[in-house]
Design an enzyme around this catalytic site. Structure first.
Site, PDB file in Angstrom:
ATOM      1  N   ASP A 290       0.099  -3.032  -8.658  1.00 30.56           N
ATOM      2  CA  ASP A 290       0.945  -2.626  -7.546  1.00 30.56           C
ATOM      3  C   ASP A 290       2.105  -1.788  -8.077  1.00 30.56           C
ATOM      4  O   ASP A 290       2.849  -2.234  -8.948  1.00 30.56           O
ATOM      5  CB  ASP A 290       1.489  -3.865  -6.833  1.00 30.56           C
ATOM      6  CG  ASP A 290       2.049  -3.539  -5.459  1.00 30.56           C
ATOM      7  OD1 ASP A 290       2.720  -2.495  -5.326  1.00 30.56           O
ATOM      8  OD2 ASP A 290       1.838  -4.330  -4.526  1.00 30.56           O
TER       9      ASP A 290
ATOM     10  N   LYS B 256       9.081   1.946  -4.298  1.00 31.97           N
ATOM     11  CA  LYS B 256      10.457   2.085  -3.840  1.00 31.97           C
ATOM     12  C   LYS B 256      11.392   1.607  -4.953  1.00 31.97           C
ATOM     13  O   LYS B 256      11.158   0.561  -5.562  1.00 31.97           O
ATOM     14  CB  LYS B 256      10.683   1.267  -2.567  1.00 31.97           C
ATOM     15  CG  LYS B 256       9.920   1.803  -1.359  1.00 31.97           C
ATOM     16  CD  LYS B 256      10.241   0.999  -0.114  1.00 31.97           C
ATOM     17  CE  LYS B 256       9.474   1.558   1.094  1.00 31.97           C
ATOM     18  NZ  LYS B 256       9.748   0.778   2.333  1.00 31.97           N
TER      19      LYS B 256
ATOM     20  N   TYR C 144     -11.612   1.242  -5.160  1.00 32.54           N
ATOM     21  CA  TYR C 144     -10.198   1.597  -5.022  1.00 32.54           C
ATOM     22  C   TYR C 144      -9.936   2.974  -5.623  1.00 32.54           C
ATOM     23  O   TYR C 144      -9.286   3.822  -5.006  1.00 32.54           O
ATOM     24  CB  TYR C 144      -9.297   0.571  -5.716  1.00 32.54           C
ATOM     25  CG  TYR C 144      -7.836   1.004  -5.710  1.00 32.54           C
ATOM     26  CD1 TYR C 144      -6.996   0.656  -4.658  1.00 32.54           C
ATOM     27  CD2 TYR C 144      -7.321   1.796  -6.731  1.00 32.54           C
ATOM     28  CE1 TYR C 144      -5.674   1.079  -4.632  1.00 32.54           C
ATOM     29  CE2 TYR C 144      -6.012   2.238  -6.704  1.00 32.54           C
ATOM     30  CZ  TYR C 144      -5.191   1.862  -5.659  1.00 32.54           C
ATOM     31  OH  TYR C 144      -3.888   2.303  -5.627  1.00 32.54           O
TER      32      TYR C 144
END
Length: 240
Positions: free
Chosen positions: A146, A150, A222
C-alpha cells in the site's frame, strides 16, 4: 557495481516517518466463498506459520528439506506466491497478509496446486520478521505494498528505517530483497531508506534494471490493472 548509482527512479522522498509500527487497511472486504472459508479450518492449521507471540520461529523446522527460505510480505491474492512455490518446490515460502480475503485466495491456490512448501501468516509480517533468527532468509519479496500516497499517511508505509534494519538482520549474506511498486513516490521513499542501510547494495546499473521485470517475476492481475501512477518499478538489493 559502478562507482556512482543510477538516478533515483522516483520523485524526491518525503522526510522520514516515525512512530510505532501498525497495520492499516482492510482486514476483510467481500464475503469469503464457502469453499475458501472451509479451507481456514481444513488446510490453514497445517500450514500456518507458528504464532510469533509464542516465541522465536525457526523456519528450517517448518520444512527441514528446504534448500532455501523465502518470505513474501503482503501476498495479496497469492497468485505470485503460489506460482513461485510451484516453480520451486525445494524452497519454503513464508507468506504474510493481514487481508483475510487474500489469505482465502492463497489457500485456494495452495489446495488446487497441492503445494507443500507454503506457510501462511494471516496477519502483520513485522511480527514474524521479529521472531525469525538472524540470517535465516534467502529472499524477501515485497510486491506492490500500500503506497499511502498522501503525505500525512506516509508514516503508515511498510518501508521505514526500523523495519529495514529488521529485514537486513534476517537476510543471509548474499540474500536478495526485491521491492516492487507502481507509485513513483513510494519507489523514491523506499530507495532512500533501503540505500541508507549499510547492509544492502542496490544492484541496478542502468535505468532498465529498475524498469524491466526480473526474469523470475510473476505478473499478477493487480499488475495488469496498472492501478498506480507509473509502470512497475523493480528495486533489487543484495545483503552485503
Amino acid at each position: 557495481m559502478p562507482a556512482s548509482r543510477p538516478r533515483n527512479p522516483g520523485d524526491p522522498a518525503h522526510p522520514r516517518a516515525s512512530g510505532p509500527l501498525r497495520s492499516f487497511g482492510r482486514i476483510k472486504s467481500r464475503v469469503i466463498k464457502p469453499l475458501q472459508a472451509a479451507l481456514f479450518d481444513s488446510l490453514l492449521p497445517s500450514i500456518a506459520v507458528p504464532d510469533p507471540a509464542a516465541g522465536p520461529i525457526d523456519p528450517r523446522a517448518l520444512m527441514p528439506e528446504a534448500t532455501e527460505v523465502w518470505l513474501e510480505i503482503g501476498f495479496g491474492g497469492g497468485e505470485h506466491l503460489a506460482a513461485q512455490a510451484a516453480r520451486r518446490p525445494d524452497v519454503l515460502i513464508l507468506g504474510c497478509e493481514p487481508f483475510l480475503n487474500g489469505v482465502a485466495s492463497l489457500l485456494r491456490h495452495v489446495d488446487d496446486g497441492d503445494l507443500k512448501n507454503v506457510r501462511i501468516h494471516g496477519d502483520d509480517a513485522r511480527a514474524v520478521v521479529e521472531a525469525l533468527p538472524d540470517a535465516s532468509l534467502d529472499r524477501i519479496l515485497i510486491l506492490f505494498p500500500d503506497p499511502w500516497h498522501k503525505v500525512r499517511h506516509n508514516k503508515r508505509r511498510l518501508i521505514q528505517p526500523e523495519f529495514v534494519a529488521e529485514l537486513t538482520r534476517v537476510l543471509k549474506p548474499g540474500g536478495r530483497l526485491r521491492f516492487v511498486t507502481d507509485w513513483k513516490d513510494y519507489a523514491s521513499w523506499a530507495l532512500e531508506r533501503l540505500q541508507a542501510s549499510p547492509h544492502l547494495t542496490w544492484l541496478a546499473e542502468e535505468a532498465d534494471d529498475w524498469r524491466t521485470a526480473p526474469a523470475d517475476h510473476v505478473v499478477t492481475r493487480y499488475e495488469e490493472k496498472a492501478l498506480g501512477d507509473t509502470a512497475p518499478l523493480f528495486l533489487e538489493f543484495e545483503r552485503i
